[in-house]
Write an enzyme that holds these catalytic residues in place. Structure first.
Site, mmCIF file in Angstrom:
data_model
loop_
_atom_site.group_PDB
_atom_site.id
_atom_site.type_symbol
_atom_site.label_atom_id
_atom_site.label_comp_id
_atom_site.label_asym_id
_atom_site.label_seq_id
_atom_site.Cartn_x
_atom_site.Cartn_y
_atom_site.Cartn_z
ATOM 1 N N THR A 115 0.870 -1.190 0.000
ATOM 2 C CA THR A 115 0.000 0.000 0.000
ATOM 3 C C THR A 115 0.902 1.234 0.000
ATOM 4 O O THR A 115 1.371 1.642 -1.049
ATOM 5 C CB THR A 115 -0.961 0.002 1.215
ATOM 6 O OG1 THR A 115 -0.216 -0.155 2.418
ATOM 7 C CG2 THR A 115 -1.977 -1.129 1.102
ATOM 8 N N LYS A 138 3.819 -7.042 3.729
ATOM 9 C CA LYS A 138 3.550 -5.621 3.488
ATOM 10 C C LYS A 138 3.217 -4.999 4.835
ATOM 11 O O LYS A 138 2.823 -5.687 5.776
ATOM 12 C CB LYS A 138 2.416 -5.425 2.494
ATOM 13 C CG LYS A 138 1.059 -5.861 2.938
ATOM 14 C CD LYS A 138 0.227 -4.920 3.764
ATOM 15 C CE LYS A 138 0.223 -3.494 3.335
ATOM 16 N NZ LYS A 138 -0.743 -2.712 4.204
ATOM 17 N N THR A 182 -1.860 -3.735 10.778
ATOM 18 C CA THR A 182 -1.880 -3.557 9.306
ATOM 19 C C THR A 182 -0.696 -4.103 8.648
ATOM 20 O O THR A 182 0.094 -3.426 7.998
ATOM 21 C CB THR A 182 -1.941 -2.139 8.819
ATOM 22 O OG1 THR A 182 -3.047 -1.550 9.442
ATOM 23 C CG2 THR A 182 -2.169 -2.101 7.289
ATOM 24 N N GLU A 210 5.854 4.243 7.504
ATOM 25 C CA GLU A 210 5.435 5.418 6.738
ATOM 26 C C GLU A 210 6.269 6.638 7.125
ATOM 27 O O GLU A 210 6.290 7.059 8.274
ATOM 28 C CB GLU A 210 3.941 5.678 6.950
ATOM 29 C CG GLU A 210 3.097 4.691 6.146
ATOM 30 C CD GLU A 210 1.605 4.800 6.414
ATOM 31 O OE1 GLU A 210 0.852 4.244 5.618
ATOM 32 O OE2 GLU A 210 1.216 5.422 7.410
ATOM 33 N N ASN A 224 -0.309 10.390 5.944
ATOM 34 C CA ASN A 224 -1.559 10.013 6.592
ATOM 35 C C ASN A 224 -2.561 11.143 6.682
ATOM 36 O O ASN A 224 -3.693 10.939 7.114
ATOM 37 C CB ASN A 224 -1.275 9.439 7.975
ATOM 38 C CG ASN A 224 -0.700 8.048 7.836
ATOM 39 O OD1 ASN A 224 -1.358 7.170 7.313
ATOM 40 N ND2 ASN A 224 0.541 7.875 8.258
ATOM 41 N N THR A 280 -7.000 10.001 -0.885
ATOM 42 C CA THR A 280 -6.991 10.608 -2.228
ATOM 43 C C THR A 280 -5.855 10.067 -3.056
ATOM 44 O O THR A 280 -4.942 9.464 -2.545
ATOM 45 C CB THR A 280 -6.852 12.137 -2.117
ATOM 46 O OG1 THR A 280 -5.681 12.421 -1.370
ATOM 47 C CG2 THR A 280 -8.053 12.712 -1.451
#
Lengths: 416, 416
Positions: free
Chosen positions: B156, B182, B193, B279, B411, B416
Site C-alpha cells: 500500500t 507488506k 496492518t 510510513e 496520513n 486521495t
C-alpha cells in the site's frame, strides 16, 4: 449546570487569600521566558493532589507526596525548563527548593507543594532558584498580574496560558475556585506531562478534597491525550483555604456536589485547553462516545483521540472514519461493530452546527464529501467526533488534537 | 544460529511447488500499481495463520478463519487498495473472491486463504477482481518474477517489497521457506496492518505449524510498531506443502526446532523491514532490553519504540534519553529506575560499531554530545537503543522507526 456558577477573572488568585508570582530566574536560557512560579495562601489550606502513574517519577512528586501526607499545605513552587527527574540528587534539590520557600516566604518546608517540568535527566541547579527567590516572593500579588505571571512561568512548549476561575454558592456563601495549567506534549491520560494547580477558598476537609479531585480527574485531565506519552512529572494539586467562610464540607451532599461541579468546570476547561494547545496542533478534537457504560465509553473515546492515524486524518481534513472504527476496535472494550454510528460535527455557535454522518450500523453511508470537508476545515478549529454504540445512557468525552508537521519539528530537537 | 541456513532468492516461490502472480486489476486507480496477488501450491498444504487482535476485523479474516478450520489450504488471494472492512456485504465479497479462485485456478473455495488491505469502510467491487483473474492465473510463475509481482501487489504505502527465503536441512533433507510481507502504517504489535505470507515445502502437521507460528509471532511481527494503530486486517499465514520430502514433523524435537529457526529468520527479517519501511521513516530503530524476564523485556522494548516522543527525538538525532526512561515507566512493567542504563549504538559492520552510553544507574552520565550526534545520524540509518535493567538473562528486541514530517503528510490525506 445544576448549581449557578459565574466565570470570574484571576485564575489561582481569584479565591480569597491567594497570591501568586512568576519570574525568570535562569533555569531557562531565554530571559524572556519566566521559569519559576510561586502560589501562596494567606492561611494553611486543606490540600490534595493526584500524580502521574508512570513508575519513573520526578523527584518533586516524591517530596510533594511526603509534604501532603498530613492533608495540608500553604504554598506551591514550580520551575519550568528542567523536570528534576532521573537525577541522582533530585530529591535533595527538591527539598532545597522547599527550604528556600521557608526561608524567603516563611512557609514551613512541610507545607510546600513542589513541581518541576522540562527536560528529564539533566541535573537541576539550585543556584538560579536561590537567586530568584527574593524577586519571586516580592512579586507575590493577588491581582490578575500575579496569576498571569505564575501561569506563564509553568509553560514549556505551551503557546497559551491556561487559566480559569468561577464563583459559586455554597449554602448562601459566595465561594471561588480558580486554576492554571500547563501541558502541551508528553500528554496522555493518566496524568501526563501536565501540571494543574487549583486554589479555592472553600472550607472543606482534606479527605473530601481528595475524594473530589480523584473522581474529577478521571473525567477531566485523564481524558486528554496529545501524544500518548504519560509523563514522569504530572501532577494536579489543589489548596482549599476555607476563607470563603462556608460551613465546612466534611461529607457528601449538596454542598459537596456544588463544589465538585465548580471544580469540574475549572478542570474541564483546563483539560480542553491543554488538548487545544497540543504541540503543533491546529485543531482541538473532541470525541464523545454514547450508549455504553461510562467506563467503557472513556476507553473508546481515549483510544480514538490517541490514534496517530485519526490525528493525521484530522490534520488533513480527511473523513477517513475507518480509522476511527479501527481505534475503537483496539481500545480493549468489547462491543458490536455493526451497532456503531459516527458523525463529525463543528459549530460556530450552538445554533450554527455543521455536521455529517459518515458511518451507520458499522458501515459506510453515502455521505457528501464536500460537507465533510467543510466540517473538518471548520473555522472554529474544533472538531467533534460523535460516536453512538448502543442505547444505554452512559457516555464519555475525551480531548485530543491533530498530528501535524510541527509536532515532529518541536519534538525533533526539544533540548536545544 | 544453531542449524545451518542459507539465504536463497525467490521469496514465496523458493519452496518447491509454489507459484505466485500479481496484476493490476483496477481496485487502485494508478495503473502502474499492482493490486491483486495470488499464491498457489501444487498440492494441498498444511496451513495456519495468526490474526489481528482488533475486535473490528476485516471480512477476509472471518472467511480465512473458516477456510483454515481444517488446517489445510492450497492458494492465497489478496488485494490491496481496499481493506473490505466495515462493509455490509464484506463477507459475501470475500467469499466471491474465493469462488473466483476456484473458478479460474481450480482450487476449492474452502482451501483459499484471503486477505485485503487498504482503506476501511469503502465497498469493495468484485468486478475488477473478476476481470483480472484470467491474467492473474496465467501469470502464475515459480520464477523470481512471480514472487516479485505478488510482493508488489500487496503493497500500500510501502516503498519497498519485503521478501526473504532460506534453505535449511531437516534430517538430511534440504527444505526451503520463503515469505513476503507488506506493512508501513497502522502498524502496532499484536498483528497490525501487516500482512505476511509464508510458504514452505517442509512436511509438518497443521497443529505443529500453528504452534510454530504462534510462538514465533510473539517475538517477530508482534514486536514491530510504526504508529501504535493495531489494524483491522492483519494476518500472517503459512502454507507448508511437504514437497521437500522430509520426515513429517508431528511433534517437538530437533526437526521442529530447525524449522522454527528458519521460520524465525524469515519473520525477523520481514518484521525489521516493515519497521524500516514505516510510513515516512528515515531510520530503523531497534530497542533491545536486557536483564529482566523476556515477557517484561518485550513490553518495555515495545513501549520505547512506540513512543511518539522517542520517535521524534530519533528523527531529530536528539539524545534525549529521558523520554526513553519515561516510555519505560509507563510500559506497565515494574522495575527499579535506578538500575537502568541506556546506550545508543550504530554500526557500519560488526567490527565498526559506534556507540555512546547516555544513562547509568537511572541518571545522566557526562556523555559526549558530538559522539551521540554521530551515532544518531549514522549512515546506516539504523539506530539501536540498548537498555540494561538487571542481571537476569532475559531479553527482547522490538523494531520501530522515527516519526517524521512525511508520516503526517502520508496520513493526512491517505484516501486521495
Amino acid at each position: 449546570m445544576k448549581y449557578p456558577t459565574t466565570p470570574i477573572p484571576g485564575g489561582v488568585c481569584a479565591p480569597k487569600g491567594f497570591t501568586a508570582s512568576g519570574v525568570h530566574c535562569g533555569i531557562r536560557k531565554n530571559k524572556q521566558k519566566l521559569d519559576l512560579c510561586l502560589i501562596k495562601s494567606e492561611v494553611r489550606a486543606a490540600s490534595a493532589a493526584v500524580y502521574t502513574q508512570n513508575i519513573v517519577q520526578g523527584a518533586p512528586i516524591a517530596v510533594t507526596k511526603a509534604n501532603l501526607a498530613d492533608g495540608y499545605a500553604q504554598a506551591l513552587i514550580c520551575n519550568s525548563g528542567n523536570a528534576n527527574t532521573c537525577n541522582a540528587d533530585g530529591v535533595e534539590i527538591a527539598q532545597a527548593m522547599c527550604a528556600l520557600v521557608e526561608q524567603h516566604a516563611g512557609i514551613p518546608v512541610a507545607d510546600v507543594i513542589i513541581a518541576s517540568t522540562g527536560v528529564i535527566g539533566q541535573p537541576l541547579p539550585i543556584a538560579p532558584i536561590a537567586e530568584g527567590m527574593p524577586a519571586l516572593v516580592s512579586g507575590l500579588s493577588g491581582e490578575i498580574s500575579g496569576n498571569d505571571n505564575a501561569a506563564a512561568a509553568i509553560m514549556t512548549t505551551d503557546l497559551r496560558e491556561k487559566i480559569r476561575a468561577f464563583s459559586f454558592d455554597i449554602g448562601g456563601v459566595e465561594c471561588r475556585i480558580g486554576g492554571i495549567a500547563k501541558g502541551s506534549g508528553m500528554i496522555n491520560p493518566n496524568m501526563a506531562t501536565m501540571l494543574a494547580f487549583i486554589t479555592t477558598d472553600v472550607a472543606i476537609t482534606p479527605e473530601m478534597l481528595q475524594l473530589a479531585i480523584s473522581r474529577d480527574t478521571e473525567i477531566s485531565f485523564n481524558m486528554v491525550c496529545v501524544d500518548g506519552d504519560t509523563s514522569t512529572n504530572d501532577m494536579m494539586s489543589i489548596m482549599a483555604n476555607g476563607m470563603a467562610g462556608n460551613k465546612l464540607i466534611d461529607s457528601e451532599g449538596d454542598d459537596f456536589n456544588a463544589f465538585c461541579q465548580a471544580l469540574g468546570m475549572v478542570t474541564n476547561y483546563l483539560a480542553r485547553e491543554i488538548a487545544r494547545d497540543g504541540e503543533g496542533a491546529t485543531k482541538l478534537i473532541t470525541c464523545s462516545v454514547h450508549g455504553i457504560p461510562a467506563v467503557d465509553a472513556r476507553k473508546i473515546a481515549k483510544s480514538v483521540v490517541s490514534s496517530s492515524l485519526v490525528k493525521s486524518a484530522m490534520f488533513g481534513a480527511d473523513a477517513n472514519w475507518g480509522r476511527i472504527l479501527c481505534a475503537m476496535g483496539y481500545s480493549g472494550v468489547t462491543f458490536d461493530p455493526s451497532k456503531v454510528s459516527v458523525k463529525f460535527s463543528a459549530a460556530s455557535s450552538p445554533d450554527d452546527i455543521c455536521e455529517v454522518t459518515v458511518c451507520e450500523n458499522g458501515a459506510s453511508v453515502d455521505f457528501d464529501e464536500d460537507l465533510a470537508k467543510k466540517v473538518l476545515t471548520h473555522e472554529s478549529n474544533e472538531i467533534a467526533i460523535i460516536i453512538k454504540i448502543g442505547e444505554g445512557s452512559g457516555h464519555a468525552t475525551a480531548w485530543g488534537c491533530d498530528l501535524t508537521y510541527d509536532y515532529v519539528k518541536i519534538n525533533g530537537d526539544y533540548r536545544t
